[in-house]
Scaffold this motif. Structure first.
Motif, PDB file in Angstrom:
ATOM      1  N   ASP A   1     -44.058   6.997  -3.956  1.00 35.37           N
ATOM      2  CA  ASP A   1     -45.125   7.316  -4.915  1.00 35.37           C
ATOM      3  C   ASP A   1     -44.573   8.102  -6.108  1.00 35.37           C
ATOM      4  O   ASP A   1     -45.074   7.966  -7.234  1.00 35.37           O
ATOM      5  N   ILE A   2     -43.546   8.905  -5.881  1.00 33.83           N
ATOM      6  CA  ILE A   2     -42.897   9.572  -7.022  1.00 33.83           C
ATOM      7  C   ILE A   2     -42.263   8.524  -7.930  1.00 33.83           C
ATOM      8  O   ILE A   2     -42.387   8.581  -9.163  1.00 33.83           O
ATOM      9  N   ASP A   3     -41.591   7.537  -7.337  1.00 34.25           N
ATOM     10  CA  ASP A   3     -40.966   6.474  -8.140  1.00 34.25           C
ATOM     11  C   ASP A   3     -42.009   5.729  -8.968  1.00 34.25           C
ATOM     12  O   ASP A   3     -41.792   5.446 -10.156  1.00 34.25           O
ATOM     13  N   VAL A   4     -43.134   5.400  -8.343  1.00 34.01           N
ATOM     14  CA  VAL A   4     -44.198   4.683  -9.058  1.00 34.01           C
ATOM     15  C   VAL A   4     -44.692   5.510 -10.243  1.00 34.01           C
ATOM     16  O   VAL A   4     -44.840   5.012 -11.366  1.00 34.01           O
ATOM     17  N   MET A   5     -44.935   6.797 -10.000  1.00 32.90           N
ATOM     18  CA  MET A   5     -45.437   7.660 -11.071  1.00 32.90           C
ATOM     19  C   MET A   5     -44.392   7.833 -12.172  1.00 32.90           C
ATOM     20  O   MET A   5     -44.718   7.804 -13.363  1.00 32.90           O
ATOM     21  N   ALA A   6     -43.133   8.010 -11.796  1.00 30.52           N
ATOM     22  CA  ALA A   6     -42.072   8.197 -12.793  1.00 30.52           C
ATOM     23  C   ALA A   6     -41.939   6.957 -13.666  1.00 30.52           C
ATOM     24  O   ALA A   6     -41.813   7.059 -14.897  1.00 30.52           O
ATOM     25  N   ASN A   7     -41.989   5.778 -13.036  1.00 28.19           N
ATOM     26  CA  ASN A   7     -41.880   4.539 -13.813  1.00 28.19           C
ATOM     27  C   ASN A   7     -43.052   4.378 -14.770  1.00 28.19           C
ATOM     28  O   ASN A   7     -42.884   3.969 -15.927  1.00 28.19           O
TER      29      ASN A   7
END
Ligand SMILES: [Fe+2]
Length: 309
Positions: free
Chosen positions: A74-80
């Motif tokens: 979920d961090i990756d999704v938000m960062a992207n």
């Protein structure tokens, strides 16, 4: 899944010794959890190692806001999503993760320059139950069936709501709860916008005020109405300035009072906020902030220009 809760707040303060007493035995009742190598004082209110980190760095303002997500994906999704929209996102260093006591975090700013973080993997201490530093019932950070509600809520000043609202709603994925038009009770303040990420009515509200700092107030919710009444009279006995008297809000139904923190921004001490069920909730608007009370006390110093939600 996106952001699930307002997880932690970092506060930069001038007077750490005063904050230590104010946040523990004098007023708020948090548990003191020691200090980090940089002098940050950790304050606990539930099973999380800490929810508040008070650093003697002098800003007298919020220095970081921690939004919690479920996992690294979920961090990756938000960062992207943020990077695609042109937001500068940096990865938290191992030292910063150790300081926040989380597995991973990313850092960025909102349109007003407020320092935000998204994290996962916070340290929780179930083997060491929360012990309030004075006789209070404890803090409401989850629903009766265990859904996370986060530490409470905060109000941030914004320079341009037209930029800030899409940032929080469309990029961070917060849902709008309602609006309070403050121009009636407090002319010139415009419309406050309230957002939720879990059953708590709002985790953040935004107001368009050209203030030099970011944080207008934060709120913590107590488990027992008596905690509010007893603390309301205690703060008056020990000389903590009230900013708003006891009252009840129109939108979240929180019964609360506002006091001035040692840093000048306000703290709302509340009980009984209503919960949002997204399957039933409809966005509302209000033209008053209080159903009763929440008045500016006579002769009390009030350094912040607005109270909302
Ligand atoms: Fe509030």
């Amino acid at each position: 899944m996106g952001i699930v809760a307002l997880g932690y707040l970092g506060l930069g303060v001038k007077d750490l010794d005063r904050w230590r007493k104010f946040a523990t035995t004098d007023v708020l009742g948090f548990e003191e959890m020691g200090t980090a190598p940089d002098g940050t004082l950790y304050l606990r209110m539930d099973e999380y190692h800490h929810r508040f980190a008070v650093r003697p760095s002098g800003e007298d303002d919020v220095i970081y806001v921690g939004w919690e997500v479920a996992n690294a994906q979920d961090i990756d999704v938000m960062a992207n999503r943020l990077r695609t929209a042109g937001v500068n996102v940096t990865e938290g260093t191992p030292e910063e993760c150790a300081n926040r006591k989380v597995v991973r975090l990313i850092k960025f700013q909102d349109p007003a320059g407020s320092p935000l973080e998204i994290f996962h993997g916070a340290l929780q201490l179930w083997e060491q139950p929360f012990k309030p530093s004075r006789s209070i019932s404890g803090f409401k950070t989850k629903t009766a069936d265990g859904q996370p509600m986060g530490l409470g809520h905060m109000i941030l000043f914004q320079k341009d709501l037209k930029a800030a609202i899409p940032f929080y709603r469309d990029l961070l994925g917060l849902k709008i709860s309602d609006y309070i038009d403050l121009d009636g009770p407090m002319p010139g303040l415009g419309v406050a916008t309230f957002f939720h990420v879990n059953p708590r009515h709002h985790s953040i509200a935004l107001i368009q005020v050209p203030a030099p700092k970011h944080l207008q107030h934060f709120m913590v919710e107590l488990n027992n109405l008596d905690d509010i009444g007893q603390t309301y009279y205690k703060v008056q006995e020990i000389g903590v300035p009230l900013s708003l008297t006891l009252g009840r809000h129109t939108n979240d139904h929180m019964l609360s009072f506002y006091m001035q923190s040692p840093s000048g921004f306000d703290i709302e001490y509340g009980w009984g906020g209503r919960l949002i069920d997204d399957s039933k909730w409809v966005v509302q608007q209000h033209v008053a902030a209080a159903t009763w009370g929440h008045q500016v006390p006579k002769r009390a110093p009030v350094q912040q220009p607005v109270q909302a939600g």
